[in-house]
Design an enzyme around this catalytic site. Structure first.
Site, PDB file in Angstrom:
ATOM      1  N   CYS A  54       0.831  -1.195   0.000  1.00  0.00           N
ATOM      2  CA  CYS A  54       0.000   0.000   0.000  1.00  0.00           C
ATOM      3  C   CYS A  54       0.871   1.253   0.000  1.00  0.00           C
ATOM      4  O   CYS A  54       1.729   1.427   0.863  1.00  0.00           O
ATOM      5  CB  CYS A  54      -0.922   0.007   1.222  1.00  0.00           C
ATOM      6  SG  CYS A  54      -1.915   1.508   1.372  1.00  0.00           S
ATOM      7  N   TYR A  85      -7.375   5.116  -9.405  1.00  0.00           N
ATOM      8  CA  TYR A  85      -7.158   4.167  -8.315  1.00  0.00           C
ATOM      9  C   TYR A  85      -8.135   3.000  -8.415  1.00  0.00           C
ATOM     10  O   TYR A  85      -7.755   1.843  -8.229  1.00  0.00           O
ATOM     11  CB  TYR A  85      -7.318   4.888  -6.977  1.00  0.00           C
ATOM     12  CG  TYR A  85      -7.143   3.997  -5.766  1.00  0.00           C
ATOM     13  CD1 TYR A  85      -5.892   3.485  -5.440  1.00  0.00           C
ATOM     14  CD2 TYR A  85      -8.221   3.694  -4.935  1.00  0.00           C
ATOM     15  CE1 TYR A  85      -5.715   2.680  -4.326  1.00  0.00           C
ATOM     16  CE2 TYR A  85      -8.056   2.896  -3.820  1.00  0.00           C
ATOM     17  CZ  TYR A  85      -6.803   2.391  -3.523  1.00  0.00           C
ATOM     18  OH  TYR A  85      -6.631   1.583  -2.423  1.00  0.00           O
ATOM     19  N   GLU A  97       1.177  -0.106  -7.160  1.00  0.00           N
ATOM     20  CA  GLU A  97       1.174   1.105  -6.344  1.00  0.00           C
ATOM     21  C   GLU A  97       2.620   1.397  -5.954  1.00  0.00           C
ATOM     22  O   GLU A  97       3.270   0.576  -5.310  1.00  0.00           O
ATOM     23  CB  GLU A  97       0.336   0.920  -5.081  1.00  0.00           C
ATOM     24  CG  GLU A  97      -1.153   0.800  -5.326  1.00  0.00           C
ATOM     25  CD  GLU A  97      -1.956   0.843  -4.035  1.00  0.00           C
ATOM     26  OE1 GLU A  97      -1.435   1.340  -3.015  1.00  0.00           O
ATOM     27  OE2 GLU A  97      -3.104   0.376  -4.055  1.00  0.00           O
ATOM     28  N   ASP A 132      -3.220  -7.218   2.194  1.00  0.00           N
ATOM     29  CA  ASP A 132      -3.539  -6.562   0.928  1.00  0.00           C
ATOM     30  C   ASP A 132      -3.184  -7.503  -0.218  1.00  0.00           C
ATOM     31  O   ASP A 132      -2.008  -7.849  -0.409  1.00  0.00           O
ATOM     32  CB  ASP A 132      -2.767  -5.254   0.781  1.00  0.00           C
ATOM     33  CG  ASP A 132      -3.205  -4.209   1.792  1.00  0.00           C
ATOM     34  OD1 ASP A 132      -4.399  -4.195   2.143  1.00  0.00           O
ATOM     35  OD2 ASP A 132      -2.350  -3.418   2.232  1.00  0.00           O
ATOM     36  N   TYR A 137       0.023  -4.696  -5.242  1.00  0.00           N
ATOM     37  CA  TYR A 137       0.768  -4.743  -3.976  1.00  0.00           C
ATOM     38  C   TYR A 137       2.065  -5.538  -4.102  1.00  0.00           C
ATOM     39  O   TYR A 137       2.696  -5.850  -3.091  1.00  0.00           O
ATOM     40  CB  TYR A 137      -0.112  -5.347  -2.879  1.00  0.00           C
ATOM     41  CG  TYR A 137      -1.380  -4.569  -2.627  1.00  0.00           C
ATOM     42  CD1 TYR A 137      -1.334  -3.244  -2.202  1.00  0.00           C
ATOM     43  CD2 TYR A 137      -2.626  -5.143  -2.849  1.00  0.00           C
ATOM     44  CE1 TYR A 137      -2.492  -2.520  -1.992  1.00  0.00           C
ATOM     45  CE2 TYR A 137      -3.801  -4.424  -2.628  1.00  0.00           C
ATOM     46  CZ  TYR A 137      -3.727  -3.118  -2.201  1.00  0.00           C
ATOM     47  OH  TYR A 137      -4.882  -2.398  -1.988  1.00  0.00           O
ATOM     48  N   CYS A 200      -1.850   1.926   7.301  1.00  0.00           N
ATOM     49  CA  CYS A 200      -0.486   1.906   6.783  1.00  0.00           C
ATOM     50  C   CYS A 200      -0.246   0.681   5.906  1.00  0.00           C
ATOM     51  O   CYS A 200       0.165   0.783   4.772  1.00  0.00           O
ATOM     52  CB  CYS A 200       0.506   1.941   7.931  1.00  0.00           C
ATOM     53  SG  CYS A 200       2.232   1.738   7.412  1.00  0.00           S
ATOM     54  N   CYS A 209      18.876  -5.511   6.162  1.00  0.00           N
ATOM     55  CA  CYS A 209      19.445  -5.709   4.828  1.00  0.00           C
ATOM     56  C   CYS A 209      20.910  -5.300   4.823  1.00  0.00           C
ATOM     57  O   CYS A 209      21.239  -4.159   5.147  1.00  0.00           O
ATOM     58  CB  CYS A 209      18.687  -4.887   3.802  1.00  0.00           C
ATOM     59  SG  CYS A 209      19.387  -4.999   2.145  1.00  0.00           S
TER      60      CYS A 209
END
Length: 218
Positions: A54, A85, A97, A132, A137, A200, A209
């Site tokens: 998202c 959208y 997105e 999602d 996504y 969120c 990472c």
């Protein structure tokens, strides 16, 4: 079941929605720092584009990074020109997105932005991020140069190796040339600054990472 399948399978170009020739209206300036959303951007600045679920939560991750000049949410890596959208959410445009990040490479490197990208989501989930579900996504890095591609590929391998040590599935992140970027509608821009209690949707793996792969990030 059919509708879910359509949302998690990329459409063929011929199946994509028609779209429109005119760009969607959007904000003129960044809600947080007032910078012009569409430029002109400062001389010497560079651009990056990331898809990590998202785009509301994803954008906030990057506007908080020192050295980032402006961020904007939008749609990329699809077929339909100037999609809305609602169209993207059907799974019939092929778009992801994404967040456009304009940054000062003297203050923050591209590789440091990649570290934010990898650590802010779970890149092993295919056409979804957490709850999602859908092609919009998917995890993706969209590059503007061969140097960006090499940095993205090197960090994808490094982070994938770290995830494998924790028994995570393989990384599904796509790395492609940055094509057309379509600015999302006004209400999506800097959404979590306008709606601090808003959704969120991001959830990282909790794994750091590794950077410092020896790949030039400029």
């Amino acid at each position: 079941m059919f509708n879910l399948r359509k949302k998690i399978e990329m459409p063929e170009p011929a199946e994509a929605l028609k779209g429109r020739e005119v760009a969607l209206p959007t904000a003129e300036r960044h809600f947080v720092n007032g910078a012009p959303l569409k430029g002109p951007y400062p001389a010497g600045s560079e651009m990056a584009v990331f898809g990590l679920g998202c785009f509301w939560g994803a954008e906030r991750k990057f506007w908080q990074v020192p050295g980032v000049i402006v961020t904007a949410v939008g749609y990329a890596a699809g077929y339909t020109p100037n999609p809305t959208y609602e169209e993207v959410c059907t799974g019939r445009t092929g778009h992801n997105e994404v967040v456009l990040v304009v940054f000062d490479p003297k203050k923050v490197t591209y590789e440091e932005l990649l570290k934010v990208f990898w650590e802010s989501h779970n890149p092993t989930q295919g056409m979804r991020q957490g709850n999602d579900i859908g092609t919009q996504y998917r995890s993706g890095v969209y590059v503007f140069s061969e140097a960006q591609r090499k940095a993205a590929e090197a960090t994808r391998k490094a982070f994938g190796d770290e995830l494998a040590k924790r028994d995570y599935p393989a990384v599904t992140t796509e790395i492609k040339d940055a094509g057309a970027f379509y600015f999302a509608e006004d209400y999506h821009q800097q959404y979590l600054a306008k709606n601090p209690a808003g959704y969120c949707g991001l959830g990282g793996t909790g794994v750091s990472c590794p950077i410092g792969t020896g790949v030039a990030a400029q």
